[in-house]
Design a protein around this motif. Sequence first.
Motif, mmCIF file in Angstrom:
data_model
loop_
_atom_site.group_PDB
_atom_site.id
_atom_site.type_symbol
_atom_site.label_atom_id
_atom_site.label_comp_id
_atom_site.label_asym_id
_atom_site.label_seq_id
_atom_site.Cartn_x
_atom_site.Cartn_y
_atom_site.Cartn_z
ATOM 1 N N GLY A 99 37.064 91.587 13.975
ATOM 2 C CA GLY A 99 36.734 91.267 15.260
ATOM 3 C C GLY A 99 37.670 90.919 16.271
ATOM 4 N N ALA A 100 38.707 90.234 15.421
ATOM 5 C CA ALA A 100 39.962 89.659 16.180
ATOM 6 C C ALA A 100 40.771 90.887 16.448
ATOM 7 N N VAL A 101 41.005 91.989 15.786
ATOM 8 C CA VAL A 101 41.732 93.183 16.171
ATOM 9 C C VAL A 101 41.043 93.705 17.574
ATOM 10 N N GLY A 102 39.862 93.632 17.676
ATOM 11 C CA GLY A 102 39.326 94.039 18.887
ATOM 12 C C GLY A 102 39.421 93.232 20.042
ATOM 13 N N LEU A 103 39.768 92.030 19.956
ATOM 14 C CA LEU A 103 40.004 91.134 20.974
ATOM 15 C C LEU A 103 41.467 91.430 21.206
ATOM 16 N N ILE A 104 42.457 91.515 20.406
ATOM 17 C CA ILE A 104 43.655 91.696 20.495
ATOM 18 C C ILE A 104 43.823 93.379 21.343
ATOM 19 N N ALA A 105 43.146 94.211 20.568
ATOM 20 C CA ALA A 105 43.247 95.560 21.588
ATOM 21 C C ALA A 105 43.029 95.334 22.962
ATOM 22 N N ALA A 106 42.067 94.648 23.287
ATOM 23 C CA ALA A 106 41.549 94.355 24.772
ATOM 24 C C ALA A 106 42.577 93.783 25.539
ATOM 25 N N THR A 107 43.273 92.729 24.967
ATOM 26 C CA THR A 107 44.392 92.243 25.902
ATOM 27 C C THR A 107 45.565 93.215 26.039
ATOM 28 N N GLN A 108 45.941 94.076 25.126
ATOM 29 C CA GLN A 108 46.962 94.907 25.296
ATOM 30 C C GLN A 108 46.398 95.974 26.115
ATOM 31 N N LEU A 109 45.261 96.570 25.955
ATOM 32 C CA LEU A 109 45.113 97.611 27.056
ATOM 33 C C LEU A 109 44.724 96.989 28.456
ATOM 34 N N ASN A 110 44.417 95.719 28.602
ATOM 35 C CA ASN A 110 44.320 94.827 29.962
ATOM 36 C C ASN A 110 45.672 95.237 30.721
ATOM 37 N N VAL A 111 47.017 95.376 29.940
ATOM 38 C CA VAL A 111 48.039 95.364 30.838
ATOM 39 C C VAL A 111 48.238 96.760 31.363
ATOM 40 N N ARG A 112 47.743 97.740 30.644
ATOM 41 C CA ARG A 112 47.662 99.212 31.193
ATOM 42 C C ARG A 112 46.974 99.514 32.567
ATOM 43 N N LEU A 113 45.583 98.604 32.282
ATOM 44 C CA LEU A 113 44.537 98.717 33.186
ATOM 45 C C LEU A 113 44.960 98.151 34.648
ATOM 46 N N LEU A 114 45.931 97.020 34.348
ATOM 47 C CA LEU A 114 46.194 96.440 35.658
ATOM 48 C C LEU A 114 47.324 97.218 36.513
ATOM 49 N N ASN A 115 47.649 98.530 35.984
ATOM 50 C CA ASN A 115 48.510 99.362 36.603
ATOM 51 C C ASN A 115 47.846 100.084 37.773
ATOM 52 N N ARG A 116 46.397 100.041 37.245
ATOM 53 C CA ARG A 116 45.394 100.998 38.057
ATOM 54 C C ARG A 116 44.440 99.940 39.050
ATOM 55 N N TYR A 117 44.023 99.021 38.223
ATOM 56 C CA TYR A 117 42.990 98.101 38.698
ATOM 57 C C TYR A 117 43.454 96.845 39.208
ATOM 58 N N SER A 118 42.713 95.957 39.901
ATOM 59 C CA SER A 118 42.985 94.755 40.509
ATOM 60 C C SER A 118 42.274 93.744 39.336
ATOM 61 N N PRO A 119 42.969 92.602 38.866
ATOM 62 C CA PRO A 119 42.369 91.948 37.951
ATOM 63 C C PRO A 119 40.878 91.403 38.076
ATOM 64 N N GLN A 120 40.580 91.232 39.310
ATOM 65 C CA GLN A 120 39.148 90.732 39.718
ATOM 66 C C GLN A 120 38.135 91.899 39.426
ATOM 67 N N ARG A 121 38.533 93.036 39.535
ATOM 68 C CA ARG A 121 37.560 94.434 39.090
ATOM 69 C C ARG A 121 37.691 94.312 37.479
ATOM 70 N N ILE A 122 38.663 94.287 36.857
ATOM 71 C CA ILE A 122 38.607 94.390 35.510
ATOM 72 C C ILE A 122 37.762 93.159 35.019
ATOM 73 N N LEU A 123 37.836 91.948 35.705
ATOM 74 C CA LEU A 123 37.199 90.685 35.158
ATOM 75 C C LEU A 123 35.534 91.001 35.288
ATOM 76 N N ILE A 124 35.106 91.578 36.504
ATOM 77 C CA ILE A 124 33.756 91.908 36.870
ATOM 78 C C ILE A 124 33.204 92.940 35.662
ATOM 79 N N ALA A 125 33.964 93.931 35.383
ATOM 80 C CA ALA A 125 33.626 94.669 34.382
ATOM 81 C C ALA A 125 33.608 94.527 33.200
ATOM 82 N N ALA A 126 34.469 93.490 32.688
ATOM 83 C CA ALA A 126 34.760 93.101 31.316
ATOM 84 C C ALA A 126 33.192 92.195 31.201
ATOM 85 N N LEU A 127 32.948 91.311 31.942
ATOM 86 C CA LEU A 127 31.919 90.375 31.886
ATOM 87 C C LEU A 127 30.459 91.133 32.180
ATOM 88 N N GLY A 128 30.504 92.143 32.693
ATOM 89 C CA GLY A 128 29.349 92.962 32.574
ATOM 90 C C GLY A 128 29.084 93.419 31.376
#
Length: 407
Positions: free
Chosen positions: A256-285
């Motif tokens: 489970g913790a590996v999934g948590l780490i993978a998401a934090t690393q994916l977040n770096v790539r997602l921020l190249n295309r999306y704003s942090p607030q959009r990622i936050l909304i999608a993640a909480l959803g």
Amino acid sequence: MTTARRLRLVLVLGSLTAIGPLTIDMYLPALPEIAVDLHTTSAAVQLTLTGTLAGLAVGQLLIGPLSDAVGRRKPLLAGVALHIVASVLCVLAPSIGVIGVLRVLQGLGVAAASVVAMAVVRDLFDGAAFARLFSRLMLVVGVAPVLAPTLGSGLLRWSDWRGVFIALAAFGLILITVAAFGLPETLPPAARRRGGVLATARVYGSLLRDRTFVGLVLVTGLAMAALFAYVSGSSFVFQEQYGLDEQQFGIAFGAGAVGLIAATQLNVRLLNRYSPQRILIAALGLGTVAGLVLTTFAVTDFGGLPAVLASLWVVLFAAGLAMPNAPALALSRHGESAGTAAAMLGAVQFGVGALSAPLVGALGTGVVAMAVVVAGGMIAAVAVLFVVVRPAQLGDLAPSAVTVAAH
């Protein structure tokens, strides 16, 4: 700074950041054994986790401003020394009540290590250099929770639950030696904050008057509450309800913790295309939907353990996307008091997380209780985001927040 000195600094600061996750998670496989050995309830044992988180929360509020006033080394060395003493006394503790008090002291000591490590990075680096070093420390923060239950499970092959606290004391001794000889003072006297308690209170007051900042801090804390509901309940659910042994639990928890780490690393790539607030909304959803699915599987027992694990891992993945972005958006609002703002953020994270552990215990030790609190944390985070923060007001924060969230 030479490459050798930078590498030494990374190793020292990485060790400082690792002691927190190790202290929180390393004894999780032993919780059922502690309950039996000390003739107490599972809810009482879970309260010892709450004590650690409460100590972390209060400690950050105290030690953050203190390190700005007196320098970094004194609070750090005192905090690690407190952690060592508390760990040794846990080995000798005769009752669960004594362990609960000592776990609070452990949390206070860990808070010193966590706060000072981040403060040292701010003292020495800025810009791209800061981002690179900070990202390495965040990797340590992510990896340590994966290793901690596995290490604890390994120790339990050769010792009882007291062996975990012996190992924590030994790690603390190594850490205080390394810090004493390998970490110089990084905050010169001229740069230290003056004004004492009143000045600190005024800074905290200004932060509390910022509705958006407070909302984002609460969002972070509620996401953390969902995470710690899983942390506090998982050992009982997986070992007592689903029959996993201590080693199998360590593997399941680590996955489970590996999934948590993978998401934090994916977040770096997602921020190249999306704003942090959009990622936050999608993640909480995503986390809310997964939490509701988890609760459904828990209540109906449909799919058994595999279904529970799969939905839990999606929740953890969503939390891994949400937790870097909410703090980044919050801290971007108060660059002039970043240290105190970070201390408040950390205190709320662990403070709200501390409330979720006894709530799971109060509802029971089964998968339904854990699932309800996990889903409730995610639902509450979404509610605070839209009612208090109001994402439309975050539009002007994206440029400054991207760098922080990415690293």
